[in-house]
Motif scaffolding. Structure first.
Motif, short mmCIF file in Angstrom:
data_model
loop_
_atom_site.label_atom_id
_atom_site.label_comp_id
_atom_site.label_asym_id
_atom_site.label_seq_id
_atom_site.Cartn_x
_atom_site.Cartn_y
_atom_site.Cartn_z
N SER A 290 0.77 -1.26 0.00
CA SER A 290 -0.12 -0.36 0.03
C SER A 290 0.92 1.23 0.01
CB SER A 290 -0.99 0.04 1.22
OG SER A 290 -1.74 -0.93 1.19
N SER A 291 1.67 1.19 -0.89
CA SER A 291 2.79 2.55 -0.97
C SER A 291 2.06 3.45 -1.90
CB SER A 291 4.03 2.05 -1.64
OG SER A 291 4.68 1.10 -0.75
N TYR A 292 2.49 4.74 -1.76
CA TYR A 292 2.10 6.01 -2.74
C TYR A 292 3.33 6.29 -3.64
CZ TYR A 292 -1.71 6.42 0.52
OH TYR A 292 -2.76 6.14 1.42
N PHE A 293 2.73 7.37 -4.76
CA PHE A 293 3.82 7.79 -5.55
C PHE A 293 3.49 9.35 -5.60
CE2 PHE A 293 4.64 8.02 -10.45
CZ PHE A 293 6.08 8.30 -10.09
N LEU A 294 4.60 10.21 -5.34
CA LEU A 294 4.45 11.38 -5.62
C LEU A 294 5.18 11.84 -6.91
CD1 LEU A 294 4.74 12.66 -1.99
CD2 LEU A 294 2.63 12.21 -3.11
N TYR A 295 4.69 12.43 -7.79
CA TYR A 295 5.23 12.67 -9.12
C TYR A 295 5.32 14.09 -9.66
CZ TYR A 295 6.34 11.22 -14.07
OH TYR A 295 6.79 11.03 -15.47
N ALA A 296 6.23 14.70 -9.63
CA ALA A 296 6.51 16.24 -10.02
C ALA A 296 6.94 16.37 -11.70
CB ALA A 296 7.56 16.70 -9.12
N ASN A 297 6.18 17.42 -11.96
CA ASN A 297 6.48 17.44 -13.53
C ASN A 297 6.17 16.13 -14.34
OD1 ASN A 297 6.74 18.53 -16.14
ND2 ASN A 297 9.05 18.67 -15.95
N ASP A 298 4.88 15.68 -14.10
CA ASP A 298 4.76 14.16 -14.50
C ASP A 298 4.19 14.08 -15.74
OD1 ASP A 298 2.37 15.89 -14.72
OD2 ASP A 298 1.07 14.77 -13.21
N LEU A 299 5.43 13.87 -16.75
CA LEU A 299 5.26 13.76 -18.05
C LEU A 299 4.65 12.55 -18.51
CD1 LEU A 299 8.35 15.83 -19.26
CD2 LEU A 299 5.91 16.24 -20.03
N CYS A 300 4.95 11.37 -17.93
CA CYS A 300 4.52 10.12 -18.21
C CYS A 300 3.05 9.80 -17.46
CB CYS A 300 5.59 9.12 -17.90
SG CYS A 300 7.06 9.23 -18.43
N ILE A 301 2.29 10.56 -16.72
CA ILE A 301 1.28 10.40 -16.18
C ILE A 301 0.17 9.56 -16.84
CG2 ILE A 301 0.15 12.64 -16.10
CD1 ILE A 301 0.35 9.99 -13.02
N SER A 302 -0.04 10.11 -18.16
CA SER A 302 -1.37 9.75 -18.68
C SER A 302 -0.97 7.95 -19.09
CB SER A 302 -1.35 10.17 -20.21
OG SER A 302 -1.67 11.47 -19.98
N SER A 303 0.33 7.43 -19.14
CA SER A 303 0.63 6.18 -19.30
C SER A 303 0.73 5.49 -17.89
CB SER A 303 1.99 5.92 -19.82
OG SER A 303 1.84 6.64 -21.02
N ILE A 304 1.14 5.86 -16.98
CA ILE A 304 1.32 5.13 -15.78
C ILE A 304 0.08 5.31 -14.81
CG2 ILE A 304 3.86 5.10 -15.84
CD1 ILE A 304 3.71 7.16 -13.58
N ALA A 305 -0.76 6.05 -15.06
CA ALA A 305 -2.11 6.30 -14.22
C ALA A 305 -2.62 4.85 -14.07
CB ALA A 305 -3.19 7.14 -14.76
N GLN A 306 -2.49 4.11 -14.90
CA GLN A 306 -3.10 2.66 -14.91
C GLN A 306 -2.43 1.71 -13.65
OE1 GLN A 306 -1.51 -0.16 -17.82
NE2 GLN A 306 -0.28 1.49 -18.54
N TYR A 307 -1.33 2.20 -13.36
CA TYR A 307 -0.66 1.36 -12.16
C TYR A 307 -1.32 1.37 -10.74
CZ TYR A 307 3.06 1.05 -15.33
OH TYR A 307 3.86 0.77 -16.72
N GLY A 308 -2.40 2.40 -10.47
CA GLY A 308 -3.00 2.67 -9.26
C GLY A 308 -4.03 3.65 -9.49
N THR A 309 -4.61 4.04 -8.26
CA THR A 309 -5.62 5.03 -8.10
C THR A 309 -5.12 6.36 -8.06
OG1 THR A 309 -6.70 3.17 -6.96
CG2 THR A 309 -7.75 5.69 -6.94
N ILE A 310 -5.63 7.45 -8.95
CA ILE A 310 -5.17 8.83 -8.75
C ILE A 310 -5.86 9.42 -7.80
CG2 ILE A 310 -5.01 10.96 -9.90
CD1 ILE A 310 -3.46 9.76 -12.02
N LEU A 311 -5.08 9.72 -6.65
CA LEU A 311 -5.75 10.49 -5.60
C LEU A 311 -6.11 12.12 -5.89
CD1 LEU A 311 -4.18 9.02 -2.53
CD2 LEU A 311 -6.16 8.14 -3.69
N ALA A 312 -5.02 12.64 -6.53
CA ALA A 312 -5.06 14.10 -6.99
C ALA A 312 -4.26 14.46 -7.91
CB ALA A 312 -4.76 14.82 -5.75
N ARG A 313 -4.61 15.07 -8.97
CA ARG A 313 -3.98 15.90 -9.80
C ARG A 313 -3.82 17.21 -9.69
NH1 ARG A 313 -2.57 16.89 -15.28
NH2 ARG A 313 -0.25 17.01 -15.46
N ASP A 314 -2.55 18.04 -10.22
CA ASP A 314 -2.62 19.36 -10.12
C ASP A 314 -2.13 19.87 -11.46
OD1 ASP A 314 -1.58 22.09 -10.14
OD2 ASP A 314 -1.39 21.81 -7.81
N ASN A 315 -3.35 20.15 -12.22
CA ASN A 315 -2.89 20.59 -13.78
C ASN A 315 -2.23 22.04 -14.03
OD1 ASN A 315 -5.30 21.94 -13.26
ND2 ASN A 315 -6.56 20.48 -14.71
N ILE A 316 -2.01 22.85 -12.92
CA ILE A 316 -1.29 23.94 -13.08
C ILE A 316 0.35 23.42 -12.75
CG2 ILE A 316 -0.51 26.21 -12.08
CD1 ILE A 316 -3.54 26.29 -11.40
#
Ligand SMILES: C[S@@+](CC[C@H](N)C(=O)[O-])C[C@H]1O[C@@H](n2cnc3c(N)ncnc32)[C@H](O)[C@@H]1O
Length: 208
Positions: A174-200
Motif C-alpha cells: 500500500s505504497s504511494y507515488f508522488l510525481y512532479a512534472n509528471d510527463l508520463c502520467i497518462s501512461s502510468i495512471a493505470q498502475y494505481g488510483t490517482i488520488l489527486a492531480r494538479d494541472n497547473i
C-alpha cells in the motif's frame, strides 16, 4: 486516460518558487544545485532528463495531496533520481518519515549528495536515517513500504522497467507515488488510483 500538461507556468509563479528554493539552498550552503545537461553527466543518458532541483513548494503541494490521516512514520521516503540529494534533504527537514533513501544513476551527483548531507548535519554525526546510493532505476528493487518521489527523472521506457520490477511490492505494501512534472502520467495512471492531480504545476499523487 489523458492528462493535459501545462507548459506555460506564469513568470510571477516561477520567480516566487525559485526565490523560495534559493533561500533554503543558500541558508544551508548546499553545493551542486545548478542545472546540468544530461550530456555532461557521467552516464549513458538513454531517456534520462537533465539534472535540476525540484521546486520545494511542489514537494509541499504533493505532500498535501496524500490522505490527511496518513502516518508518514510508517513509510520510507524513496527519492528516485535524487540528484545532489537536496530534494531528499528537504523531505528530511520537513516531513517525519521512517527513513530516507535517495538514489541516482550519476556517481558525480551522489558524491555531491554525500557532501550536502555532511553540510546539512554540519559535521555532526549524520543521521543513519538518510542514505544515498548510485543505482539505475532500471535495476532498483523496493523492499520497504514507501512514498516514492520522482521529479521527472526519465521517460516512459525506464518508468515501465522500474514499475515492472516494483509494482507488485508497491501494491502489496500500500505504497504511494508522488510525481512532479509528471510527463508520463497518462501512461502510468493505470498502475494505481490517482488520488489527486494538479494541472497547473503538473503534479500527481497515486495510491498503489
Ligand atoms: C530532474 S533531476 C531531479 C533531481 C532531484 N530529485 C532534485 O529535485 O533535486 C532528475 C535526476 O534523475 C536522474 N536519473 C536519470 N535517469 C536515471 C535512472 N535511470 N536511474 C536513476 N536516476 C536517474 C538524473 O541523473 C537526475 O539527477
Amino acid at each position: 486516460m489523458n492528462f493535459i500538461h501545462n507548459n506555460s507556468i506564469d513568470r510571477k509563479i516561477r520567480i516566487e518558487n525559485e526565490k523560495f528554493n534559493n533561500r533554503w539552498i543558500n541558508l544551508n550552503k548546499f553545493v551542486c544545485y545548478q542545472s546540468i545537461s544530461k550530456n555532461h553527466l557521467d552516464f549513458d543518458n538513454f531517456d534520462s532528463t537533465e539534472f535540476m532541483v525540484v521546486w520545494f513548494k511542489n514537494i509541499d503541494r504533493l505532500i498535501k495531496m496524500l490522505p490527511s490521516k496518513l502516518d508518514f512514520y510508517e513509510y520510507s521516503l524513496l527519492d528516485v533520481g535524487c540528484g545532489s540529494g537536496i530534494s531528499t534533504l528537504y523531505f528530511l527537514q520537513n516531513y517525519q518519515f521512517k527513513s530516507y533513501l535517495g538514489f541516482d544513476k550519476s556517481k558525480y551527483l551522489i558524491c555531491n549528495a554525500e557532501k550536502n548531507k555532511e553540510i546539512f548535519f554540519k559535521g555532526k554525526d549524520p543521521s543513519s536515517k538518510i542514505k544515498f546510493e548510485v543505482c539505475d532505476a532500471t535495476n532498483f528493487k523496493i523492499n520497504q513500504k514507501s512514498i516514492v518521489f520522482m521529479f521527472n527523472p526519465f521517460g516512459l521506457k525506464t518508468m515501465e522497467k522500474f514499475f515492472f520490477n516494483n509494482l507488485n511490492f508497491l501494491k502489496k505494501s500500500s505504497s504511494y507515488f508522488l510525481y512532479a512534472n509528471d510527463l508520463c502520467i497518462s501512461s502510468i495512471a493505470q498502475y494505481g488510483t490517482i488520488l489527486a492531480r494538479d494541472n497547473i504545476y503538473n503534479l500527481s499523487c497515486i495510491k498503489f
